[in-house]
Structure formats: structure tokens, C-alpha cells
Motif scaffolding. Structure first.
Motif, PDB file in Angstrom:
ATOM      1  N   GLY A   1      35.184  28.355 -12.296  1.00 48.07           N
ATOM      2  CA  GLY A   1      35.411  29.000 -10.729  1.00 48.07           C
ATOM      3  C   GLY A   1      33.963  28.708 -10.010  1.00 48.07           C
ATOM      4  O   GLY A   1      33.059  27.841 -10.459  1.00 48.07           O
ATOM      5  N   ASP A   2      34.118  29.211  -8.934  1.00 49.14           N
ATOM      6  CA  ASP A   2      32.945  28.635  -7.779  1.00 49.14           C
ATOM      7  C   ASP A   2      32.104  29.940  -7.874  1.00 49.14           C
ATOM      8  O   ASP A   2      32.518  31.194  -7.905  1.00 49.14           O
ATOM      9  CB  ASP A   2      33.255  28.584  -6.479  1.00 49.14           C
TER      10      ASP A   2
ATOM     11  N   ASP B   1      31.350  27.853 -17.124  1.00 46.32           N
ATOM     12  CA  ASP B   1      32.715  27.692 -17.308  1.00 46.32           C
ATOM     13  C   ASP B   1      32.823  27.567 -18.964  1.00 46.32           C
ATOM     14  O   ASP B   1      31.998  27.071 -19.569  1.00 46.32           O
ATOM     15  CB  ASP B   1      33.202  26.512 -16.701  1.00 46.32           C
TER      16      ASP B   1
ATOM     17  N   SER C   1      38.192  29.411 -18.496  1.00 49.83           N
ATOM     18  CA  SER C   1      37.741  29.833 -17.352  1.00 49.83           C
ATOM     19  C   SER C   1      36.759  29.207 -16.557  1.00 49.83           C
ATOM     20  O   SER C   1      36.083  28.439 -17.176  1.00 49.83           O
ATOM     21  CB  SER C   1      36.889  31.387 -17.665  1.00 49.83           C
TER      22      SER C   1
ATOM     23  N   TYR D   1      44.433  33.737 -11.008  1.00 46.59           N
ATOM     24  CA  TYR D   1      43.210  33.254 -10.246  1.00 46.59           C
ATOM     25  C   TYR D   1      42.852  34.579  -9.339  1.00 46.59           C
ATOM     26  O   TYR D   1      43.752  35.510  -8.897  1.00 46.59           O
ATOM     27  CB  TYR D   1      44.045  32.279  -9.154  1.00 46.59           C
TER      28      TYR D   1
ATOM     29  N   ARG E   1      37.954  34.456  -4.145  1.00 45.38           N
ATOM     30  CA  ARG E   1      36.653  34.966  -3.867  1.00 45.38           C
ATOM     31  C   ARG E   1      36.530  36.219  -3.471  1.00 45.38           C
ATOM     32  O   ARG E   1      36.979  36.764  -2.561  1.00 45.38           O
ATOM     33  CB  ARG E   1      36.142  33.830  -2.744  1.00 45.38           C
TER      34      ARG E   1
ATOM     35  N   ASP F   1      35.064  33.093  -7.010  1.00 39.89           N
ATOM     36  CA  ASP F   1      36.410  33.239  -7.417  1.00 39.89           C
ATOM     37  C   ASP F   1      36.252  32.796  -9.011  1.00 39.89           C
ATOM     38  O   ASP F   1      35.195  32.402  -9.488  1.00 39.89           O
ATOM     39  CB  ASP F   1      37.296  32.231  -6.612  1.00 39.89           C
ATOM     40  N   ASN F   2      37.672  32.783  -9.423  1.00 39.18           N
ATOM     41  CA  ASN F   2      37.719  32.724 -11.120  1.00 39.18           C
ATOM     42  C   ASN F   2      39.123  32.418 -11.263  1.00 39.18           C
ATOM     43  O   ASN F   2      40.054  32.925 -10.851  1.00 39.18           O
ATOM     44  CB  ASN F   2      37.406  33.933 -11.743  1.00 39.18           C
ATOM     45  N   LEU F   3      39.188  31.018 -12.140  1.00 40.09           N
ATOM     46  CA  LEU F   3      40.513  30.708 -12.449  1.00 40.09           C
ATOM     47  C   LEU F   3      40.785  30.583 -14.144  1.00 40.09           C
ATOM     48  O   LEU F   3      39.780  30.076 -14.807  1.00 40.09           O
ATOM     49  CB  LEU F   3      40.946  29.314 -11.866  1.00 40.09           C
TER      50      LEU F   3
ATOM     51  N   GLU G   1      43.730  40.000  -9.140  1.00 35.00           N
ATOM     52  CA  GLU G   1      43.851  38.627  -9.522  1.00 35.00           C
ATOM     53  C   GLU G   1      45.526  38.368  -9.004  1.00 35.00           C
ATOM     54  O   GLU G   1      46.150  39.321  -8.960  1.00 35.00           O
ATOM     55  CB  GLU G   1      43.831  38.389 -10.747  1.00 35.00           C
TER      56      GLU G   1
END
Length: 242
Positions: free
Chosen positions: A175-176, A191, A173, A137, A140, A147-149, A117
């Protein structure tokens, strides 16, 4: 794991020389009733030990390492231990603090589940109140199924004339998702929001704390990497920081 390996190699190579040259090394040892991160248990809802060290290098750079007992958590493929390695830069500008860095997570016996990250943050001191806004962040990666934010707003304040401090945060949280099962490691219900409200008591070198930790996640779908410890829980800890 291809994206994590170069980060791990860089941090591991830099840590020994930094420890030899640096002063003000900050070790710590925590015993907690549940190791929760972003409102999710990393220790199957069970007690855990967390040992860490922060090594300052110069006036702005620090290197950190932390090891955690995971209690064979399904979230990390049944790994017994997890390690976090980071390199962070922070600079104070009056009452403001700017920070940024990289963080790598690796898990014993499950190298394919390691991920990396990047983080950036800004903090501001208003009297006794410290407010911090950070964004973390994870690009991917196969290990986390996309991915994750994570965005987090935190505040802390010492109570004047006492050894007590109030701490709280609210995080989100998102993400895709490319692989539902692996994405469930960090977002078991898609999410979600998380929060933590706690009170610490410090008698140097020991700090005792209790906190209420919870999430908006409800019932995560079954999967190989899902631990069901996502509800609201009261957590207590003791920290030794010489």
C-alpha cells in the motif's frame, strides 16, 4: 472515519430486518490462543473470543457481523473490542464461485480508528480441493495512514474418509503510506508476506484446529499502533457452530 460511517449505518439498518426475514442463520463462537489476521496478532498474542453470525438474504446476498476481544491491543489504540460488519454477494457458476462485498471495522472507544474495505474473489472446486483467490482493498483513509491492498491465495481439502481437513494460504500486503505510525497497524514492517498452514478436525457442531502462522515481517519500528506479535507462531482454536 468519514468513509466508514455511511457503511456502518447501512449495515446496521439492514441487519435487523434481514435477520427477521432470513432463514439459515449461521452463528459461531471461537476460542483461539491468538487472534491472528494476515499473520498479525489482533489480541496482543493472547487468547481471544470471537463471536459471529452470518445472515443469508436471498440466494446470493449475506450480511455478517463479528465481535472480537482485542485485549487492549495497541494495534487498535487500546480498544477492548473490535467489530467487523460486512455485506457480501456470492454466485456459483458450475465449479466456479464469484464473490464481492464491503467490510467495515470499528473499535470500541476509538471511533477514529475505524476503516472500510472492499473485497472481490474467485474460487474453483477441483475434486476435493477448493482454491480461492481474493483481493481486499482499503481505500486511502486516515485511520490506516494511507491505503492497503491484501491479496490472498488459499486452498483447502477434506481428507477422504476422515473428519480432517487441510487448509493453507499465502498472502501479500502492500500500500501507499501517508502516516507511518497509522500505516503500521496493517503493515508494521512495510509491505510483507504472510502464510498459514493448518489442520482441522470437525465433530459437528464443534471444530478443533491447529495452524502455523507466520510473516516475512521482521522487527517493526516502534510506534503508538504497533504490537510486536508478528513472528511465526503455532495457533490452536475451538469453534462452536450449531
Amino acid at each position: 472515519m468519514n468513509r466508514v460511517a455511511p457503511l456502518m449505518a447501512l449495515l446496521l439498518a439492514a441487519l435487523p430486518s434481514a435477520m427477521a426475514a432470513a432463514q439459515g442463520i449461521e452463528p459461531s463462537l471461537d476460542l483461539t490462543t491468538d487472534e491472528r489476521r494476515r499473520g498479525l496478532s489482533w489480541s496482543r498474542g493472547r487468547p481471544a473470543l470471537v463471536a459471529g453470525v452470518v445472515v443469508p438474504v436471498g440466494s446470493t446476498l449475506s450480511l455478517g457481523a463479528r465481535g472480537t476481544t482485542l485485549r487492549r491491543s495497541a494495534r487498535h489504540g487500546g480498544a477492548a473490542l473490535g467489530f467487523d460488519l460486512d455485506a457480501m454477494i456470492a454466485r456459483d457458476l458450475g465449479p466456479w464461485r464469484l464473490s464481492g462485498g464491503v467490510i467495515g471495522h470499528v473499535f470500541t472507544g476509538r471511533s477514529e480508528l475505524g476503516y472500510a474495505e472492499v473485497e472481490a474473489g474467485v474460487g474453483h472446486l477441483i475434486g476435493p480441493l477448493q482454491i480461492d483467490l481474493t483481493a481486499t482493498y482499503a481505500p486511502r483513509q486516515r485511520a490506516i495512514g494511507g491505503d492497503n491492498l491484501y491479496v490472498r491465495l488459499a486452498g483447502s481439502a477434506a481428507l477422504p474418509g476422515t473428519p480432517l481437513a487441510l487448509r493453507a494460504h499465502l498472502g501479500h500486503s502492500s500500500g501507499d503510506t501517508r502516516d507511518i505510525e497509522r500505516a503500521a497497524r496493517l503493515r508494521p514492517d512495510g509491505d510483507y508476506w504472510d502464510y498459514r498452514i493448518g489442520l482441522d478436525l470437525t465433530r459437528t457442531p464443534v471444530t478443533f484446529g491447529v495452524a502455523l502462522s507466520g510473516t516475512s515481517a521482521d522487527r517493526p519500528a516502534p510506534g503508538r499502533f504497533v504490537d510486536r506479535h508478528v513472528g511465526t507462531r503455532l495457533v490452536a482454536f475451538a469453534r462452536l457452530a450449531p
